[in-house]
Design a protein around this motif. Sequence first.
Motif, PDB file in Angstrom:
ATOM      1  N   THR A  89       0.842  -1.217   0.000  1.00 38.09           N
ATOM      2  CA  THR A  89       0.000   0.000   0.000  1.00 38.09           C
ATOM      3  C   THR A  89       0.868   1.254   0.000  1.00 38.09           C
ATOM      4  OG1 THR A  89      -0.126   0.137   2.403  1.00 38.09           O
ATOM      5  CG2 THR A  89      -1.847  -1.154   1.290  1.00 38.09           C
ATOM      6  N   GLY A  90       1.999   1.214   0.711  1.00 36.87           N
ATOM      7  CA  GLY A  90       2.907   2.361   0.752  1.00 36.87           C
ATOM      8  C   GLY A  90       2.304   3.588   1.400  1.00 36.87           C
ATOM      9  N   LEU A  91       1.292   3.410   2.260  1.00 33.31           N
ATOM     10  CA  LEU A  91       0.596   4.566   2.839  1.00 33.31           C
ATOM     11  C   LEU A  91       1.410   5.182   3.975  1.00 33.31           C
ATOM     12  CD1 LEU A  91      -2.936   2.911   3.112  1.00 33.31           C
ATOM     13  CD2 LEU A  91      -2.143   4.476   1.314  1.00 33.31           C
ATOM     14  N   ALA A  92       1.462   6.517   3.997  1.00 27.56           N
ATOM     15  CA  ALA A  92       2.171   7.214   5.079  1.00 27.56           C
ATOM     16  C   ALA A  92       1.214   7.372   6.258  1.00 27.56           C
ATOM     17  CB  ALA A  92       2.623   8.581   4.599  1.00 27.56           C
ATOM     18  N   PRO A  93       1.733   7.271   7.503  1.00 27.74           N
ATOM     19  CA  PRO A  93       0.835   7.449   8.637  1.00 27.74           C
ATOM     20  C   PRO A  93       0.383   8.917   8.743  1.00 27.74           C
ATOM     21  CG  PRO A  93       3.114   7.250   9.393  1.00 27.74           C
ATOM     22  CD  PRO A  93       3.112   7.015   7.901  1.00 27.74           C
ATOM     23  N   ILE A  94      -0.851   9.221   9.082  1.00 30.99           N
ATOM     24  CA  ILE A  94      -1.926   8.288   9.321  1.00 30.99           C
ATOM     25  C   ILE A  94      -2.840   8.344   8.091  1.00 30.99           C
ATOM     26  CG2 ILE A  94      -3.888   7.752  10.790  1.00 30.99           C
ATOM     27  CD1 ILE A  94      -2.543   9.186  13.087  1.00 30.99           C
ATOM     28  N   PHE A 111     -19.721   6.347   1.359  1.00 34.18           N
ATOM     29  CA  PHE A 111     -18.265   6.434   1.537  1.00 34.18           C
ATOM     30  C   PHE A 111     -17.958   6.277   3.025  1.00 34.18           C
ATOM     31  CE2 PHE A 111     -19.216   8.724  -2.290  1.00 34.18           C
ATOM     32  CZ  PHE A 111     -18.122   8.586  -3.115  1.00 34.18           C
ATOM     33  N   ARG A 112     -17.070   5.380   3.384  1.00 31.70           N
ATOM     34  CA  ARG A 112     -16.639   5.232   4.785  1.00 31.70           C
ATOM     35  C   ARG A 112     -15.140   4.926   4.825  1.00 31.70           C
ATOM     36  NH1 ARG A 112     -21.132   6.751   5.267  1.00 31.70           N
ATOM     37  NH2 ARG A 112     -22.811   5.952   6.569  1.00 31.70           N
ATOM     38  N   PRO A 113     -14.403   5.573   5.752  1.00 29.23           N
ATOM     39  CA  PRO A 113     -12.966   5.264   5.867  1.00 29.23           C
ATOM     40  C   PRO A 113     -12.706   4.121   6.854  1.00 29.23           C
ATOM     41  CG  PRO A 113     -13.504   7.205   7.183  1.00 29.23           C
ATOM     42  CD  PRO A 113     -14.804   6.688   6.629  1.00 29.23           C
ATOM     43  N   TYR A 114     -11.745   3.284   6.535  1.00 29.44           N
ATOM     44  CA  TYR A 114     -11.260   2.234   7.438  1.00 29.44           C
ATOM     45  C   TYR A 114      -9.733   2.269   7.401  1.00 29.44           C
ATOM     46  CZ  TYR A 114     -16.095   0.915   7.523  1.00 29.44           C
ATOM     47  OH  TYR A 114     -17.456   0.977   7.695  1.00 29.44           O
ATOM     48  N   THR A 115      -9.119   2.097   8.558  1.00 25.27           N
ATOM     49  CA  THR A 115      -7.662   2.268   8.660  1.00 25.27           C
ATOM     50  C   THR A 115      -6.973   0.905   8.663  1.00 25.27           C
ATOM     51  OG1 THR A 115      -8.161   4.126  10.098  1.00 25.27           O
ATOM     52  CG2 THR A 115      -5.850   3.455   9.945  1.00 25.27           C
ATOM     53  N   PRO A 116      -6.091   0.645   7.697  1.00 26.66           N
ATOM     54  CA  PRO A 116      -5.415  -0.660   7.686  1.00 26.66           C
ATOM     55  C   PRO A 116      -4.660  -0.910   8.987  1.00 26.66           C
ATOM     56  CG  PRO A 116      -4.999   0.501   5.628  1.00 26.66           C
ATOM     57  CD  PRO A 116      -5.683   1.479   6.557  1.00 26.66           C
ATOM     58  N   VAL A 117      -4.735  -2.156   9.460  1.00 29.38           N
ATOM     59  CA  VAL A 117      -3.931  -2.545  10.617  1.00 29.38           C
ATOM     60  C   VAL A 117      -2.711  -3.350  10.171  1.00 29.38           C
ATOM     61  CG1 VAL A 117      -5.771  -2.450  12.339  1.00 29.38           C
ATOM     62  CG2 VAL A 117      -5.425  -4.551  11.027  1.00 29.38           C
ATOM     63  N   LYS A 154      -9.869   4.163  -1.728  1.00 28.55           N
ATOM     64  CA  LYS A 154      -9.040   5.321  -2.106  1.00 28.55           C
ATOM     65  C   LYS A 154      -8.381   5.883  -0.840  1.00 28.55           C
ATOM     66  CE  LYS A 154      -9.773   9.970  -3.729  1.00 28.55           C
ATOM     67  NZ  LYS A 154      -9.452  10.601  -4.832  1.00 28.55           N
ATOM     68  N   PRO A 155      -7.069   6.144  -0.877  1.00 26.92           N
ATOM     69  CA  PRO A 155      -6.414   6.659   0.330  1.00 26.92           C
ATOM     70  C   PRO A 155      -6.990   7.994   0.798  1.00 26.92           C
ATOM     71  CG  PRO A 155      -4.788   5.936  -1.245  1.00 26.92           C
ATOM     72  CD  PRO A 155      -6.118   5.927  -1.963  1.00 26.92           C
ATOM     73  N   LEU A 156      -7.073   8.123   2.105  1.00 25.24           N
ATOM     74  CA  LEU A 156      -7.570   9.343   2.730  1.00 25.24           C
ATOM     75  C   LEU A 156      -6.561   9.688   3.817  1.00 25.24           C
ATOM     76  CD1 LEU A 156      -9.981  11.286   3.113  1.00 25.24           C
ATOM     77  CD2 LEU A 156     -11.018   9.565   4.583  1.00 25.24           C
ATOM     78  N   HIS A 157      -5.690  10.658   3.519  1.00 27.61           N
ATOM     79  CA  HIS A 157      -4.642  11.000   4.475  1.00 27.61           C
ATOM     80  C   HIS A 157      -5.254  11.805   5.599  1.00 27.61           C
ATOM     81  CE1 HIS A 157      -0.593  11.156   5.796  1.00 27.61           C
ATOM     82  NE2 HIS A 157      -0.540  12.479   5.749  1.00 27.61           N
ATOM     83  N   GLU A 158      -5.258  11.232   6.805  1.00 29.48           N
ATOM     84  CA  GLU A 158      -5.990  11.835   7.911  1.00 29.48           C
ATOM     85  C   GLU A 158      -5.146  12.809   8.708  1.00 29.48           C
ATOM     86  OE1 GLU A 158      -9.079  11.494   8.886  1.00 29.48           O
ATOM     87  OE2 GLU A 158      -9.763   9.894   7.561  1.00 29.48           O
ATOM     88  N   PHE A 159      -3.866  12.515   8.833  1.00 30.92           N
ATOM     89  CA  PHE A 159      -3.043  13.326   9.737  1.00 30.92           C
ATOM     90  C   PHE A 159      -1.589  13.233   9.277  1.00 30.92           C
ATOM     91  CE2 PHE A 159      -0.453  13.688  13.638  1.00 30.92           C
ATOM     92  CZ  PHE A 159      -0.870  14.941  14.062  1.00 30.92           C
ATOM     93  N   ASP A 160      -0.979  14.392   9.075  1.00 32.05           N
ATOM     94  CA  ASP A 160       0.420  14.443   8.643  1.00 32.05           C
ATOM     95  C   ASP A 160       1.328  14.243   9.833  1.00 32.05           C
ATOM     96  OD1 ASP A 160       0.782  14.769   5.928  1.00 32.05           O
ATOM     97  OD2 ASP A 160       0.156  16.870   6.011  1.00 32.05           O
TER      98      ASP A 160
END
Length: 312
Positions: A89-94, A111-117, A154-160
């Motif tokens: 996925t290469g997703l940056a936290p969070i 549309f609903r967000p879910y955070t990969p564990v 689709k990625p949703l960057h929540e917090f830098d």
Amino acid sequence: MSGYLRTSLRVAGVAAAGAGVAYAGHHYLTTTSFFLTTAHAESLPSDSRAALKKMSWKGFTELKLQSTEQVNHNVKKLTFALPDDESVTGLAPITSLLTRHTPEGAWIPVFRPYTPVSENDAPGTVTFMVKKYPNGKGSGKMHSLKPGDSLLFKPLHEFDYKPNQYSAVTCIAGGSGITPIYQLTRAILNNPEDKTKIALVYANNSEEDILLKQEFDEFAQKYPDRFTRSYVVSTTTPQNEGEYVKGYVNKELLTKVMPHKLNERNVKVLVSGPPPMTASIAGAKGGFGWTQGSLGGVLGELGYTKEEVHKF
Ligand SMILES: Cc1cc2nc3c(=O)[nH]c(=O)nc-3n(C[C@H](O)[C@H](O)[C@H](O)COP(=O)(O)OP(=O)(O)OC[C@H]3O[C@@H](n4cnc5c(N)ncnc54)[C@H](O)[C@@H]3O)c2cc1C
């Protein structure tokens, strides 16, 4: 512009394109802990690691459900296959993944967000823990999926977050609101260059509802100088009272368990839980959950500023 607002605007753009999005905001409930057994790139030989491909995530991407595991009466672990075995996925936290589906007979997409564990460098799969709500549109859809079924993400960057950006981060989580916090905690602690201290206050109805407890306990053992955790439960059995804080997350309890002194600067407090919990701890979010709203609640009373607090 804050990261949250940027995110919100991005999603608002998606919402507009989707003609009236039914994203109801940030709902969390309680779940039971399980042990996560996801493979990740660190355990691979270096030549295999070199072959890994970060996903480009252009728009919504369809992923196929690979397997499910019932964690308790209302929580499922869902593992989706990435496009191929070398993809990560290469997703940056969070970062969460925003799901999109249109319920049968409806014309408005949900549309609903879910955070990969799972780790962001786990090859070939991405895993979520999803709590099912009665009549929940998003969680109901997730729980209804069978292996082989697909969903759009689709990625949703929540917090830098940047390493060493804060001297200390306090995370106040409730129920399945723990997933974004787990993503950040793991990223901070797994980075030896990052000296940020983390304190977790994790509230649940009962011990059985605590998610990822084994993982957090291991962090506490491995990084005693950098990570502390307090499990708050509203009900507990007497023999376990030493291990848990009994009660609710209120001013008295936070004053006791929040390790970072109020006069310590450069701190961040992350609040991630059901809307009523967020409201009592930090004040309600604004704009139907799209904006941070003003700071209030217990953190307001304790003298924290709006800039020092982020609500999920
Ligand atoms: C950044 C972010 C990350 C998230 N990550 C996860 C995750 O990893 N795992 C996960 O399970 N969820 C996660 N969530 C919550 C998730 O996005 C949905 O909000 C949740 O699944 C409920 O949506 P739903 O469509 O099923 O319920 P809805 O259709 O919105 O609501 C169904 C019913 O349940 C009630 N309800 C909804 N939420 C609550 C609540 N908190 N307390 C009491 N009643 C409620 C509603 O009032 C309604 O009656 C996350 C949320 C955010 C903002």
